[in-house]
Design a protein around this motif. Structure first.
Motif, PDB file in Angstrom:
ATOM      1  N   PRO A 269       0.856  -1.193   0.000  1.00 57.97           N
ATOM      2  CA  PRO A 269       0.000   0.000   0.000  1.00 57.97           C
ATOM      3  C   PRO A 269       0.892   1.244   0.000  1.00 57.97           C
ATOM      4  O   PRO A 269       1.982   1.246   0.598  1.00 57.97           O
ATOM      5  N   ALA A 270       0.449   2.305  -0.653  1.00 59.46           N
ATOM      6  CA  ALA A 270       1.292   3.488  -0.868  1.00 59.46           C
ATOM      7  C   ALA A 270       1.875   4.055   0.418  1.00 59.46           C
ATOM      8  O   ALA A 270       3.052   4.446   0.461  1.00 59.46           O
ATOM      9  N   LEU A 271       1.072   4.102   1.473  1.00 63.24           N
ATOM     10  CA  LEU A 271       1.551   4.724   2.708  1.00 63.24           C
ATOM     11  C   LEU A 271       2.662   3.930   3.382  1.00 63.24           C
ATOM     12  O   LEU A 271       3.441   4.492   4.161  1.00 63.24           O
ATOM     13  N   GLU A 272       2.764   2.638   3.082  1.00 65.52           N
ATOM     14  CA  GLU A 272       3.870   1.856   3.638  1.00 65.52           C
ATOM     15  C   GLU A 272       5.202   2.279   3.024  1.00 65.52           C
ATOM     16  O   GLU A 272       6.273   1.967   3.557  1.00 65.52           O
ATOM     17  N   PHE A 273       5.132   2.969   1.904  1.00 66.85           N
ATOM     18  CA  PHE A 273       6.321   3.526   1.241  1.00 66.85           C
ATOM     19  C   PHE A 273       6.519   4.987   1.621  1.00 66.85           C
ATOM     20  O   PHE A 273       7.637   5.420   1.929  1.00 66.85           O
ATOM     21  N   LEU A 274       5.435   5.758   1.643  1.00 68.38           N
ATOM     22  CA  LEU A 274       5.543   7.207   1.845  1.00 68.38           C
ATOM     23  C   LEU A 274       5.813   7.585   3.301  1.00 68.38           C
ATOM     24  O   LEU A 274       6.605   8.500   3.572  1.00 68.38           O
ATOM     25  N   ILE A 275       5.163   6.904   4.240  1.00 72.97           N
ATOM     26  CA  ILE A 275       5.350   7.275   5.649  1.00 72.97           C
ATOM     27  C   ILE A 275       6.781   7.035   6.109  1.00 72.97           C
ATOM     28  O   ILE A 275       7.405   7.928   6.693  1.00 72.97           O
ATOM     29  N   PRO A 276       7.384   5.848   5.869  1.00 75.68           N
ATOM     30  CA  PRO A 276       8.786   5.672   6.258  1.00 75.68           C
ATOM     31  C   PRO A 276       9.731   6.653   5.562  1.00 75.68           C
ATOM     32  O   PRO A 276      10.755   7.049   6.136  1.00 75.68           O
ATOM     33  N   GLN A 277       9.386   7.058   4.332  1.00 77.59           N
ATOM     34  CA  GLN A 277      10.243   8.021   3.640  1.00 77.59           C
ATOM     35  C   GLN A 277      10.206   9.369   4.341  1.00 77.59           C
ATOM     36  O   GLN A 277      11.239  10.027   4.509  1.00 77.59           O
ATOM     37  N   ASN A 278       9.031   9.808   4.761  1.00 76.29           N
ATOM     38  CA  ASN A 278       8.937  11.073   5.489  1.00 76.29           C
ATOM     39  C   ASN A 278       9.668  10.990   6.821  1.00 76.29           C
ATOM     40  O   ASN A 278      10.277  11.969   7.265  1.00 76.29           O
ATOM     41  N   ARG A 279       9.617   9.830   7.450  1.00 72.57           N
ATOM     42  CA  ARG A 279      10.355   9.663   8.707  1.00 72.57           C
ATOM     43  C   ARG A 279      11.863   9.732   8.469  1.00 72.57           C
ATOM     44  O   ARG A 279      12.607  10.316   9.258  1.00 72.57           O
TER      45      ARG A 279
END
Length: 488
Positions: A269-279
């Protein structure tokens, strides 16, 4: 309005972008704000159109002609005051709103619309630069306590409004930082987190309390939801400790694609990629998902998909392909038919232009293919749309190479058992059931529990969330005090 003849004298001035080869080296914002002179010229293009359709095109009903005119005349401080009168966070909307106001601009009938979003961006940046944006604490306290679940734009807007009329407001956020998907969903190259952090400082000075790592109602999270909650608070405790509760936790459950091969490694799912990137960008651990040298397929053609595209290019992806189920829309809308409404047309984001993005429309994914449990490709079929129904085109099946697939097909409903824990009725889509008009709007069936933003309306825009947060705050204030001075 601006200059009466300005729309005939001046050409549209767009914000500039940092060169692609430079911006791909970092995650900072790359849009260059209009200079004072250029913002004045763009403001001068605002017509004396009689009926400012832009106001109604804007979900928060920004008083757009007024601040266009003020910028044209160089009255920046007054322009900021007018902007803030309807919008708590133009720092967010001036960067990430798709600008339905510009689609509704009268000048858009046969010309380029006024660059309303770029002027808004310039006003708020000027406000911070000049030190005009300061805390506005309440003159007196009411003694009433309000809990807000979720710290996205709806929750923050409601919190600020309620604190400014004297209520004690506590915002609960399941993650370790405030901002919801503003912080962890939207990449920094679209919205640097400085803009959120200084709003949090302003709100804390206004009396708002924030509790991070606090999960309300449920310890269980669906697949695809990222959280680092360390504190679990029951719905019963919240309704007991507070005089009113606002559920503004968003609609974060991702739409799934249950087809053969979904369990292969390499599909997220997209957020599994985007959230760790923002972190990672904020100084945390490295993103465990790397797109470097990989063939990436993004399934879903909206903003979240575009964010996956831009992030993949910054990782150094070998290729990026984006799938969309619907047919390709026209490059230019028929304005005589669509104005002043939001038109269906092909929209190309800055992320698409950062590489050779292959955009494929009217295509469905039938199966994920892999070797030894690892994704290698996917099987697709072309679609024919007739009378609103899709039909697979025989013989159009293809195999597309893919090392990584990001599912960006939208979001469904609030996470966990949040609504069930409070006993809140749901609509047909699983969101909180509450009206936005008449007596008791934004109130749910559960005593003293209200709902706003994506939790109530489903996945939507940041500007809609701000609108609902502001309106819900007025209803809560009226519920607690019998009346309200807050604007609706």
């Amino acid at each position: 309005m601006g200059k009466p003849t300005g729309f005939m004298e001046f050409q549209h001035l767009s914000e500039a972008y940092e060169a692609t080869d430079q911006r791909l080296k970092h995650y900072r914002e790359f849009i260059i704000t209009l200079s004072d002179a250029h913002a004045s010229v763009e403001g001068a293009r605002c017509m004396d159109c009689g009926i400012p359709f832009c106001n109604n095109g804007c979900p928060v009903n920004n008083i757009i002609p007024d601040w266009n005119d003020l910028v044209y005349r160089g009255n920046w401080k007054q322009a900021l005051d007018v902007l803030h009168s309807t919008n708590n966070f133009p720092d967010f909307t001036g960067r990430i709103c798709p600008a339905p106001c510009e689609a509704a601009c009268t000048l858009n009938i046969n010309n380029d619309p006024v660059g309303i979003k770029s002027i808004e961006h310039a006003i708020i940046d000027k406000g911070w630069e000049m030190g005009w944006i300061v805390p506005q604490p309440a003159q007196a306290k009411t003694g009433k306590r309000v809990a807000i679940v979720g710290s996205g734009p709806a929750g923050l807007a409601a919190a600020q409004q309620l604190a400014r009329v004297g209520h004690d407001v506590t915002v609960f956020e399941k993650n370790d930082r405030i901002g919801g998907l503003l912080t962890y969903g939207i990449p920094d190259f679209k919205l640097e987190k400085l803009h959120i952090e200084r709003r949090i400082e302003q709100m804390e000075a206004e009396g708002v309390s924030f509790r991070t790592g606090a999960m309300i109602a449920s310890k269980e999270l669906p697949a695809g939801i990222v959280s680092d909650a360390s504190e679990f608070i029951s719905a019963e405790q919240l309704t007991s400790d507070f005089d009113a509760v606002i559920l503004a936790a968003g609609a974060e459950v991702p739409r799934e694609l249950p087809i053969p091969g979904r369990d292969l490694n390499g599909i997220y799912p997209a957020l599994e990629f985007l959230i760790p990137q923002n972190r990672e960008v904020s100084g945390g651990k490295a993103n465990p998902i790397s797109a470097k040298d990989k063939h990436v397929v993004v399934i879903g053609g909206g903003d979240t998909g575009s964010d996956c595209v831009g992030t993949s290019y910054r990782h150094g992806a070998a290729s990026v392909t984006q799938f969309e189920l619907m047919p390709q829309p026209p490059e230019q809308e028929n304005k005589a038919l669509t104005w002043p409404y939001w038109p269906l047309k092909l929209r190309t984001s800055s992320s698409h232009l950062e590489g050779n993005t292959q955009r494929k429309f009217a295509i469905a994914t039938k199966e994920f293919l892999g070797e030894e449990g690892v994704l290698k490709s996917l099987k697709t079929v072309e679609l024919d749309w007739k009378d609103g129904k899709m039909n697979e085109i025989p013989g159009s099946e293809k195999t597309v190479q893919a090392d990584l697939v990001f599912l960006a097909m939208g979001f469904l409903s609030p996470v966990g058992g949040l609504l069930d824990a409070f006993g809140v009725d749901k609509d047909a889509r699983g969101n909180a059931k509450a009206t936005t008009d008449g007596e008791g709007c934004y109130a749910t069936n559960a005593a003293k529990v209200f709902a706003a933003g994506d939790t109530r309306r489903g996945q939507s825009l940041v500007v809609w969330a701000i609108r609902e947060g502001r309106q819900c705050a007025r209803e809560v204030d009226s519920y607690l005090m019998g009346d309200s001075t807050l604007p609706r």
